[in-house]
Design a protein around this motif. Structure first.
Motif, PDB file in Angstrom:
ATOM      1  N   LYS A  71       0.838  -1.192   0.000  1.00  0.00           N
ATOM      2  CA  LYS A  71       0.000   0.000   0.000  1.00  0.00           C
ATOM      3  C   LYS A  71       0.883   1.256   0.000  1.00  0.00           C
ATOM      4  O   LYS A  71       0.647   2.202  -0.755  1.00  0.00           O
ATOM      5  N   GLN A 124       2.108   1.994  -3.237  1.00  0.00           N
ATOM      6  CA  GLN A 124       1.003   2.197  -4.177  1.00  0.00           C
ATOM      7  C   GLN A 124       0.948   1.108  -5.248  1.00  0.00           C
ATOM      8  O   GLN A 124       0.717   1.374  -6.416  1.00  0.00           O
ATOM      9  N   SER A 153      -1.181  -1.413  -6.530  1.00  0.00           N
ATOM     10  CA  SER A 153      -2.603  -1.721  -6.352  1.00  0.00           C
ATOM     11  C   SER A 153      -3.077  -2.790  -7.331  1.00  0.00           C
ATOM     12  O   SER A 153      -4.223  -3.211  -7.276  1.00  0.00           O
ATOM     13  N   THR A 205       7.742   6.565  -6.590  1.00  0.00           N
ATOM     14  CA  THR A 205       7.275   6.438  -5.210  1.00  0.00           C
ATOM     15  C   THR A 205       8.447   6.186  -4.268  1.00  0.00           C
ATOM     16  O   THR A 205       8.522   6.766  -3.180  1.00  0.00           O
TER      17      THR A 205
END
Lengths: 280, 409
Positions: free
Chosen positions: A151, A154, A156, A212
């Motif tokens: 999570k 990110q 997903s 990220t």
């Protein structure tokens, strides 16, 4: 992590990281000075100087045989350099094995990814470092941490963390390999051709993952042949040519054509050679 | 026109896709359970004796040796290895236990049993060491080891007992197969297994729910518990019926709780401990396991030793069942049944896939084929042929499953 090689200094006292946009860290996370490596008479690396600042994405580019893989293997503790020094947070280190490097916080994600297809995502994330309680695997704790890490990064696209890794797509596998490194507190993630075998969507996912990572203060050193990818994610570029690091600096100083020139000829009129220590 | 051809293509291959999808999802024990039920139904239709108490009890004791050998080989197959010496190692272990509990030596049975077990473990450890140290295929190393052990066993049999045979003279050794729990203890055993398995499943589900994780649907769990309970009650009833002709014989044979205890222990190790996780990791991708810091070579040797240990238990059952071991009463084919049982039970020959419960079901299928064909008077040649067909079917399921897993990437 306890069996760190005695030659590596204590890394528990890391200097505070400064990732707040414009502020620049005084000491690079990793500084290579005069790294050379010869295999018998073959000089694979010639006095490579390279700074990898914290929280930035550095792209390592160069033609086949330019020495990119040798350089990352030296950083990752697979090859000991013939000469030169390696500074980690300002302290000299000599990782002799991949485990030494991992203990420092250097994680390498190779092209073959080193995942077990027959084990689920949670099992792969914790392979070799499983949580246990009363002698048995603590699956609940491991699953919660896996879900949280994915999570945070990110990721997903994964339906269930109990899927076997063999059922995942190339991009998802890449994400799991990176997430595994992040979960073990990697400060520098080295990725070897992460998008080489991927389609358009999966490539975009991996590039997002790299962004990220850097937004979370983790440095990324990424080898790539794909200049589109390089210009999409990199903060800095380092170009290798026949074992020499011929140019490196912030991405703003480069454009695709000058980069291609550097890769193929080792020089470009539009980029000054070797701008070491010039952080943007 | 074009829409026709487009919609046509998927429909013709859809059942194949569905099959691939099923296999890719690690369908687990479903194929082997289906095969077992089909065999049982077939034999019950052909012979009314098949599901009678005496035959079921007989079947369970017949299955014990196959099941234990399949479990032994599973330790190796999971790592992509094989041990061909397990058959003779198991015979050797049974023989040693038989010889030293004999009146001629009169050792206490635990010491004699231990001697057999230790001998088998040492033989396996040597095979494992040679395989790992010199990076030779375990197939060849253990083929050689099989011949060595075979020679030693036959030599020992001929030396110790003129005429080449060791009879079982110890009550404990004989009762492994021939002895039974009392009916009360039989029911306690059956109920403990059913309640234990159900409680475990519910506790695990509750813990996952409490941690906020996805848990299996309640109806699936209830269904499983109901099936386990039904099978347990059926077997409990079967074993409580008198199956003797002259004197009353009731109760669960000792071999059954012994096998259950081992299956439970092994399943726990494989599914719930680091040790088991590393076994699967090495079988799936030894290089990845090595990079994760797992001492791959040491674990390989452990697998050989566990195989040897389990084979030794099988050997104790074997001599108990045969009432003794003669140089003519065993041969080299027994190890092939060990491999066959494991593979029929869904343990992959390529390493990394399979469960102990699968090996148990594979061993039971071998026993059902042998028992059933004998009942319908088709023993001998037919048994070889049917076992061969089932084995090849199992290997095909394994290979197709593996291939579709690779296609998925």
């Amino acid at each position: 992590m306890s069996e760190t090689n005695s030659s590596t200094p204590d890394t528990t006292a890391r200097p505070p990281m400064d990732n707040s946009g414009g502020g620049q860290p005084s000491v690079p996370l990793l500084a290579l000075r005069g790294i050379s490596k010869n295999f018998g008479p073959v000089q694979a690396l010639q006095r490579v100087d390279l700074d990898i600042p914290a929280g930035q994405v550095t792209a390592l580019v160069g033609d086949n045989g330019a020495g990119k893989s040798t350089l990352i293997k030296a950083i990752a503790g697979i090859y000991a350099p013939s000469s030169g020094t390696m500074m980690w947070n300002g302290q000299e280190v000599h990782p002799h094995t991949p485990r030494d490097a991992a203990a420092l916080g250097i994680a390498t994600v190779y092209q073959d990814l080193a995942l077990c297809d027959n084990i689920d995502i949670v099992g792969n994330m914790f392979l070799g470092f499983e949580d246990t309680s009363a002698g048995a695997l603590d699956e609940i704790s491991m699953e919660l941490k896996t879900v949280q890490t994915l999570k945070d990064l990110q990721v997903s696209t994964v339906k269930s963390v109990r899927q076997l890794v063999g059922s995942l797509s190339g991009g998802q596998r890449q994400a799991i390999a990176v997430a595994r490194a992040v979960m073990r507190d990697a400060r520098l993630v080295i990725m070897d051709e992460p998008t080489a075998a991927l389609g358009v969507t999966q490539t975009a996912n991996v590039l997002n993952l790299i962004k990220t990572l850097s937004s979370r203060g983790i440095s990324v050193l990424v080898i790539s042949h794909n200049l589109n990818d390089v210009f999409a994610v990199a903060d800095r570029i380092a170009v290798m040519y026949l074992g020499n690091l011929v140019s490196n600096g912030p991405i703003s100083k480069y454009d695709p054509s000058s980069t291609v020139e550097l890769i193929t000829t080792g020089a470009s009129e539009r980029v000054e050679p070797h701008p070491l220590h010039s952080f943007a | 026109m074009t829409t026709d051809t487009i919609s046509d293509t998927p429909s013709t291959t859809s059942w194949l896709d569905a099959l691939r999808k099923l296999l890719r999802q690690d369908s687990g024990l479903i194929p082997v359970l289906v095969a077992l039920v089909l065999l049982v139904v077939y034999f019950e239709i052909r012979s009314s004796v098949f599901l009678q108490a005496a035959n079921i009890a007989n079947l369970f004791t017949q299955a014990a040796v196959y099941v234990l050998l399949a479990m032994a080989e599973t330790w190796l197959l999971l790592l992509g290895e094989i041990d061909l010496s397990l058959g003779w190692a198991s015979t050797g272990a049974g023989m040693l236990a038989g010889i030293y509990t004999n009146v001629q030596y009169g050792w206490p049975w635990p010491v004699a049993f231990l001697l057999g077990i230790v001998a088998a473990v040492i033989v396996a450890a040597v095979s494992g060491f040679l395989t790992v140290k010199f990076k030779v295929a375990s197939f060849i190393v253990t083929l050689g080891m099989q011949l060595i052990v075979q020679g030693l066993v036959i030599y020992e049999l001929d030396k110790v007992f003129q005429g080449g045979g060791v009879p079982v003279q110890n009550a404990v050794l004989r009762n492994l197969i021939a002895g039974d729990l009392t009916p009360t203890w039989s029911w306690i055993f059956v109920i403990a297994v059913v309640v234990g398995l159900s409680a475990l499943a519910f506790v695990r589900r509750a813990k996952r729910k409490a941690a906020g994780l996805t848990a299996p649907a309640l109806w699936k769990l209830v269904l499983r518990v109901v099936v386990i309970a039904a099978v347990g009650l059926f077997l409990g009833y079967i074993f409580s019926v008198n199956r003797g002709s002259f004197i009353a014989v009731t109760g669960v044979p000792f071999a059954v709780p012994i096998v259950f205890a081992l299956v439970g222990l092994y399943s726990f190790i494989l599914g719930r401990t680091k040790f088991g996780r590393y076994m699967y990791a090495i079988g799936g991708n030894a290089e990845a396991a090595r990079r994760a810091g797992i001492p791959v070579d040491r674990y390989r040797i452990y697998a050989f030793m566990l195989g040897g240990f389990t084979a030794a238990i099988a050997g104790l059952m074997l001599i108990s069942q045969l009432g003794g071991i003669a140089s003519s009463s065993t041969d080299s084919t027994i190890v092939l049944y060990a491999v066959a049982g494991a593979v029929i039970g869904g343990v992959s020959l390529f390493g990394g896939r399979g469960r102990m419960v699968g090996a148990v079901l594979g061993g039971v299928i071998l026993a059902v084929i042998k028992n059933g064909l004998t009942l319908i008077q088709l023993s001998g040649p037919a048994q070889y042929i049917v076992t061969g067909v089932v084995l090849i079917a199992a290997v095909l399921v394994d290979v197709v499953g593996r291939r579709s897993q690779q296609l998925a990437k």
